[in-house]
Motif scaffolding. Structure first.
Motif, PDB file in Angstrom:
ATOM      1  N   PRO A 160       0.831  -1.217   0.000  1.00 22.94           N
ATOM      2  CA  PRO A 160       0.000   0.000   0.000  1.00 22.94           C
ATOM      3  C   PRO A 160       0.859   1.258   0.000  1.00 22.94           C
ATOM      4  N   ALA A 161       0.215   2.398  -0.162  1.00 23.41           N
ATOM      5  CA  ALA A 161       0.953   3.665  -0.211  1.00 23.41           C
ATOM      6  C   ALA A 161       1.495   4.064   1.156  1.00 23.41           C
ATOM      7  N   ALA A 162       0.832   3.634   2.222  1.00 27.63           N
ATOM      8  CA  ALA A 162       1.275   3.978   3.573  1.00 27.63           C
ATOM      9  C   ALA A 162       1.028   2.779   4.477  1.00 27.63           C
ATOM     10  N   PHE A 163       2.088   2.328   5.163  1.00 28.37           N
ATOM     11  CA  PHE A 163       1.931   1.134   5.987  1.00 28.37           C
ATOM     12  C   PHE A 163       3.020   1.063   7.051  1.00 28.37           C
ATOM     13  N   LEU A 164       2.711   0.334   8.109  1.00 24.86           N
ATOM     14  CA  LEU A 164       3.634   0.111   9.212  1.00 24.86           C
ATOM     15  C   LEU A 164       4.174  -1.306   9.106  1.00 24.86           C
ATOM     16  N   VAL A 165       5.489  -1.425   9.014  1.00 19.90           N
ATOM     17  CA  VAL A 165       6.151  -2.723   8.948  1.00 19.90           C
ATOM     18  C   VAL A 165       6.640  -3.091  10.348  1.00 19.90           C
ATOM     19  N   GLY A 166       6.338  -4.309  10.788  1.00 23.33           N
ATOM     20  CA  GLY A 166       6.812  -4.758  12.094  1.00 23.33           C
ATOM     21  C   GLY A 166       8.257  -5.217  12.037  1.00 23.33           C
ATOM     22  N   GLN A 167       8.712  -5.844  13.105  1.00 26.17           N
ATOM     23  CA  GLN A 167      10.048  -6.428  13.106  1.00 26.17           C
ATOM     24  C   GLN A 167      10.142  -7.468  11.997  1.00 26.17           C
ATOM     25  N   ILE A 168      11.276  -7.500  11.303  1.00 26.94           N
ATOM     26  CA  ILE A 168      11.500  -8.586  10.350  1.00 26.94           C
ATOM     27  C   ILE A 168      12.619  -9.466  10.892  1.00 26.94           C
ATOM     28  N   THR A 169      12.467 -10.758  10.714  1.00 31.29           N
ATOM     29  CA  THR A 169      13.429 -11.724  11.254  1.00 31.29           C
ATOM     30  C   THR A 169      14.135 -12.494  10.152  1.00 31.29           C
ATOM     31  N   ALA A 170      13.858 -12.138   8.908  1.00 31.62           N
ATOM     32  CA  ALA A 170      14.466 -12.778   7.741  1.00 31.62           C
ATOM     33  C   ALA A 170      14.476 -11.741   6.627  1.00 31.62           C
ATOM     34  N   PRO A 171      15.244 -11.978   5.542  1.00 28.31           N
ATOM     35  CA  PRO A 171      15.265 -10.987   4.467  1.00 28.31           C
ATOM     36  C   PRO A 171      13.879 -10.748   3.871  1.00 28.31           C
ATOM     37  N   MET A 172      13.559  -9.494   3.644  1.00 28.87           N
ATOM     38  CA  MET A 172      12.297  -9.122   2.998  1.00 28.87           C
ATOM     39  C   MET A 172      12.649  -8.477   1.661  1.00 28.87           C
ATOM     40  N   ARG A 173      12.253  -9.122   0.574  1.00 29.39           N
ATOM     41  CA  ARG A 173      12.606  -8.639  -0.760  1.00 29.39           C
ATOM     42  C   ARG A 173      11.463  -7.809  -1.344  1.00 29.39           C
ATOM     43  N   VAL A 174      11.823  -6.587  -1.733  1.00 26.03           N
ATOM     44  CA  VAL A 174      10.856  -5.699  -2.373  1.00 26.03           C
ATOM     45  C   VAL A 174      11.510  -5.080  -3.603  1.00 26.03           C
ATOM     46  N   ARG A 175      10.678  -4.648  -4.555  1.00 24.15           N
ATOM     47  CA  ARG A 175      11.220  -4.008  -5.750  1.00 24.15           C
ATOM     48  C   ARG A 175      10.290  -2.878  -6.180  1.00 24.15           C
ATOM     49  N   PRO A 176      10.859  -1.818  -6.739  1.00 24.70           N
ATOM     50  CA  PRO A 176      10.038  -0.712  -7.242  1.00 24.70           C
ATOM     51  C   PRO A 176       9.404  -1.070  -8.569  1.00 24.70           C
ATOM     52  N   THR A 177       8.335  -0.374  -8.892  1.00 24.81           N
ATOM     53  CA  THR A 177       7.688  -0.579 -10.193  1.00 24.81           C
ATOM     54  C   THR A 177       7.813   0.658 -11.072  1.00 24.81           C
ATOM     55  N   GLY A 178       8.525   1.667 -10.610  1.00 28.52           N
ATOM     56  CA  GLY A 178       8.680   2.897 -11.388  1.00 28.52           C
ATOM     57  C   GLY A 178       9.393   3.940 -10.565  1.00 28.52           C
ATOM     58  N   THR A 179       8.824   5.142 -10.492  1.00 28.56           N
ATOM     59  CA  THR A 179       9.437   6.229  -9.739  1.00 28.56           C
ATOM     60  C   THR A 179       9.409   5.928  -8.245  1.00 28.56           C
ATOM     61  N   THR A 180      10.549   6.098  -7.596  1.00 30.95           N
ATOM     62  CA  THR A 180      10.663   5.871  -6.155  1.00 30.95           C
ATOM     63  C   THR A 180      10.709   7.209  -5.428  1.00 30.95           C
ATOM     64  N   HIS A 181       9.831   7.377  -4.458  1.00 34.75           N
ATOM     65  CA  HIS A 181       9.842   8.573  -3.610  1.00 34.75           C
ATOM     66  C   HIS A 181       9.261   8.171  -2.255  1.00 34.75           C
TER      67      HIS A 181
END
Length: 255
Positions: free
Chosen positions: A65-86
């Motif tokens: 989503p456009a705005a979200f709270l991520v909790g603790q991560i205990t393993a690698p979390m892979r994300v990728r952009p789909t265009g302009t990053t800001h």
């Protein structure tokens, strides 16, 4: 990509480690993405650009989503952009996001959309408009978080001090010692950590120790055996095990 960090305002001292800003262009090509690694800090992400995708092996990419709270991560979390990053983001102290969501263990290795935990932040984001400057966005977001902190139930001060002790000792402390200094039973300390931090004190200490390796490599490159000992590991294989747990691969391959 351009990345920069900014200190938190005084009103958020002790609960926010920093704000950060990431901007740039990246064409979506369906390829792999670099992982976000565990660092002991929940994060509030506000995306003023194009969406990011969360990649999980064996599943279809999941759009964030456009705005979200991520909790603790205990393993690698892979994300990728789909265009302009800001992106404008808030990196909380381990216990800091408890003012937005409880219990924090419900968000471990996951996230929740911001409208569910802080609708005022979403209104702030909408008022900022399209691709605001980092300084303007951080000022507005910091002010809203300050208001939330004043009215919300924050973390227990004993848990805040335990988190500070883990960071100050770079993870080289035992849960039993932390419980004793907090005046709590070990079971009570673990229960409060689950609620306010999202992981156990032992796991947080392991993550903090793991992150120290990157600082040691940057400040004084040396052999892996020397770095392992300097960062509080028994030996090099001990360090490698943590890398496999938290990064998904051996340190030499990752770096």
């Amino acid at each position: 990509m351009h990345y920069a960090e900014y200190p938190p305002p005084p009103a958020l001292a002790g609960v926010v480690r920093c704000f950060w800003h990431l901007r740039g262009e990246a064409a979506h090509d369906g390829g792999e993405a670099d992982p976000a690694l565990p660092d002991g800090s929940p994060e509030l992400i506000l995306n003023f650009g194009d969406p990011f995708e969360h990649l999980v092996e064996g599943r279809r990419p999941r759009r964030q989503p456009a705005a979200f709270l991520v909790g603790q991560i205990t393993a690698p979390m892979r994300v990728r952009p789909t265009g302009t990053t800001h992106l404008i983001a808030v990196r909380f102290e381990a216990h800091g996001a408890a003012m937005l969501h409880r219990p924090m263990h419900a968000l471990t290795d996951g996230w929740v959309a911001a409208p569910e935990v802080a609708p005022g932040l979403v209104r702030t984001m909408e008022a900022l408009g399209d691709r605001p400057s980092a300084e303007r966005a951080i000022g507005a977001i910091g002010a809203e978080l300050g208001r939330i902190r004043e009215s919300a139930q924050g973390a227990d001060e004993r848990i805040a001090r335990a988190v500070q002790a883990i960071r100050a000792q770079h993870g080289a402390t035992s849960p039993e010692e932390l419980a004793r200094e907090a005046g709590l039973t070990l079971r009570s300390l673990q229960r409060r950590f689950a609620d306010e931090v999202g992981v156990s004190p032992k796991l947080l200490a392991r993550i903090i120790r793991f992150q120290r390796v990157f600082v040691a490599l940057r400040d004084e490159p040396a052999s892996w055996a020397r770095i392992a000992v300097a960062c509080g590991y028994y030996d090099q294989p001990h360090l490698v095990r943590d890398f496999r747990d938290f990064a998904g691969e051996a340190p030499a391959r990752l770096l």
